[in-house]
Design an enzyme around this catalytic site. Sequence first.
Site, PDB file in Angstrom:
ATOM      1  N   GLU A   1       0.864  -1.187   0.000  1.00 47.43           N
ATOM      2  CA  GLU A   1       0.000   0.000   0.000  1.00 47.43           C
ATOM      3  C   GLU A   1       0.900   1.236   0.000  1.00 47.43           C
ATOM      4  O   GLU A   1       1.977   1.230   0.630  1.00 47.43           O
ATOM      5  CB  GLU A   1      -0.852  -0.008   1.290  1.00 47.43           C
TER       6      GLU A   1
ATOM      7  N   ASN B   1      -7.031   6.202  -1.746  1.00 44.64           N
ATOM      8  CA  ASN B   1      -5.934   5.286  -1.427  1.00 44.64           C
ATOM      9  C   ASN B   1      -6.150   4.105  -2.374  1.00 44.64           C
ATOM     10  O   ASN B   1      -7.101   3.336  -2.196  1.00 44.64           O
ATOM     11  CB  ASN B   1      -6.032   4.852   0.042  1.00 44.64           C
TER      12      ASN B   1
ATOM     13  N   LYS C   1      -9.500   1.970  -1.814  1.00 40.84           N
ATOM     14  CA  LYS C   1      -9.680   1.467  -0.451  1.00 40.84           C
ATOM     15  C   LYS C   1     -11.017   1.929   0.133  1.00 40.84           C
ATOM     16  O   LYS C   1     -11.308   3.130   0.188  1.00 40.84           O
ATOM     17  CB  LYS C   1      -8.536   1.957   0.430  1.00 40.84           C
TER      18      LYS C   1
ATOM     19  N   GLU D   1      -6.077   8.913   7.419  1.00 39.82           N
ATOM     20  CA  GLU D   1      -6.619   8.440   6.132  1.00 39.82           C
ATOM     21  C   GLU D   1      -8.002   9.012   5.875  1.00 39.82           C
ATOM     22  O   GLU D   1      -8.356   9.283   4.736  1.00 39.82           O
ATOM     23  CB  GLU D   1      -6.653   6.903   6.085  1.00 39.82           C
TER      24      GLU D   1
ATOM     25  N   CYS E   1      -4.914  -3.006   3.006  1.00 40.98           N
ATOM     26  CA  CYS E   1      -4.634  -2.819   4.413  1.00 40.98           C
ATOM     27  C   CYS E   1      -5.810  -3.062   5.365  1.00 40.98           C
ATOM     28  O   CYS E   1      -6.180  -4.189   5.598  1.00 40.98           O
ATOM     29  CB  CYS E   1      -4.045  -1.437   4.638  1.00 40.98           C
TER      30      CYS E   1
ATOM     31  N   ASN F   1       0.246  -0.947   5.375  1.00 34.64           N
ATOM     32  CA  ASN F   1       1.195  -0.187   6.198  1.00 34.64           C
ATOM     33  C   ASN F   1       0.573  -0.174   7.593  1.00 34.64           C
ATOM     34  O   ASN F   1      -0.384   0.589   7.826  1.00 34.64           O
ATOM     35  CB  ASN F   1       1.323   1.281   5.734  1.00 34.64           C
TER      36      ASN F   1
HETATM   37  N1  ING Z   1      -3.203   0.627   8.690  1.00 37.24           N
HETATM   38  C1  ING Z   1      -3.676  -0.117   9.811  1.00 37.24           C
HETATM   39  C2  ING Z   1      -4.342  -1.423   9.432  1.00 37.24           C
HETATM   40  O1  ING Z   1      -5.544  -1.569   9.333  1.00 37.24           O
HETATM   41  C3  ING Z   1      -5.020  -0.141  11.871  1.00 37.24           C
HETATM   42  C4  ING Z   1      -4.513   0.700  10.724  1.00 37.24           C
HETATM   43  C5  ING Z   1      -4.156  -0.977  12.594  1.00 37.24           C
HETATM   44  C6  ING Z   1      -6.346  -0.108  12.169  1.00 37.24           C
HETATM   45  C7  ING Z   1      -4.655  -1.762  13.640  1.00 37.24           C
HETATM   46  C8  ING Z   1      -6.873  -0.880  13.242  1.00 37.24           C
HETATM   47  C9  ING Z   1      -6.008  -1.707  13.947  1.00 37.24           C
HETATM   48  O2  ING Z   1      -3.571  -2.366   9.280  1.00 37.24           O
HETATM   49  C10 ING Z   1      -3.854   0.975   7.558  1.00 37.24           C
HETATM   50  N2  ING Z   1      -3.148   1.710   6.675  1.00 37.24           N
HETATM   51  O3  ING Z   1      -5.020   0.681   7.352  1.00 37.24           O
END
Ligand code: ING
Length: 321
Positions: free
Chosen positions: A52, A112, A129, A148, A174, A199
Amino acid sequence: MPHTSRARKFGLAVAQMGPVHLADSRQAVVKRLVEMLREAAARQATFVVFPELALTTFFPRYWMTEEEAVERYFERAMPNADVQPLFDAARELGVGFYLGYAELTAEGRRFNTAVLVDRSAKVVGKYRKVHLPGHDDHKPDAPFQHLEKKFFEVGNLGFPVWNTQDINVGMCICNDRRWPETWRAMSLQSAELIVLGYNTPSWNIHWTEPVHLRTFHHEIVLQASAYQNAVWIGAAAKCGSEDGFHMIGSSMIVAPSGEIVARASGEDDEVITAQIDLDLGATFRQHVFNFAKHRSPEQYRLIVERTGAGEPLPLPPEARG
Ligand code: ING
């Protein structure tokens, strides 16, 4: 079961990226992508999954105006001069790829996005996304932001499935991987392989979460989704510490059985590959996950009718015991 060498084999590579720092130019990043594409081709892969937002640092961690973000981090066309060397190498080597990037449309809309590129380096698919995590306000007390929802619109292309290189391929990005609807929407279109980049920051800015859970949740959503949808999954991280902000690695290739068949071991640029057997998915779709035979959509209406959780439904008379 007799051994059949006629299995539909497909050379899949996942190209994990180490950090991209604020100071790194797109040219330097693209050079790394081309090197990994070459390594994947040398290992008999015909398709490579990149992460991503592969061309820049994970900029939603920083507070800035939309205009500043667009100026510095968004692509106005795909391909464009900066990424052309990757498309040229793909055509030369006959290798297709998935590439995640920040898309600015001609109308000025921001997504995205990921593109699906075939072995002649033609863009044959685009996905935007849908599940945007984080927040759109400035949290000055947080160690970093996750903006985001400020910098991107919710994707407006649904969850398409394309037939490319003789396989049905779907894409997501992601946070999409955490939502079961993402996967079912594509397996109901007979996807055989679903590819994604991510990411994922190691730290949680919203509550004190043990750091090992980030990787654990990443693993379970991919393994469960591969199994429950009888698909192969290729998932590519951009990871390591970007200007001091750490993101998890664990890029992997997951079989329809739910087993991890290849996994990155470090947190830098690393190519993992597998000759995946697409007939394995067919076996699961024929038996335990034969959707047509076993599903009852009329009983699942709530899944698409409600956005947030609400009151329990009125009990049907015979459910009252
Ligand atoms: N990053 C993370 C993901 O979903 C996240 C954000 C992490 C949300 C952990 C909830 C819990 O892997 C992106 N870019 O979506």
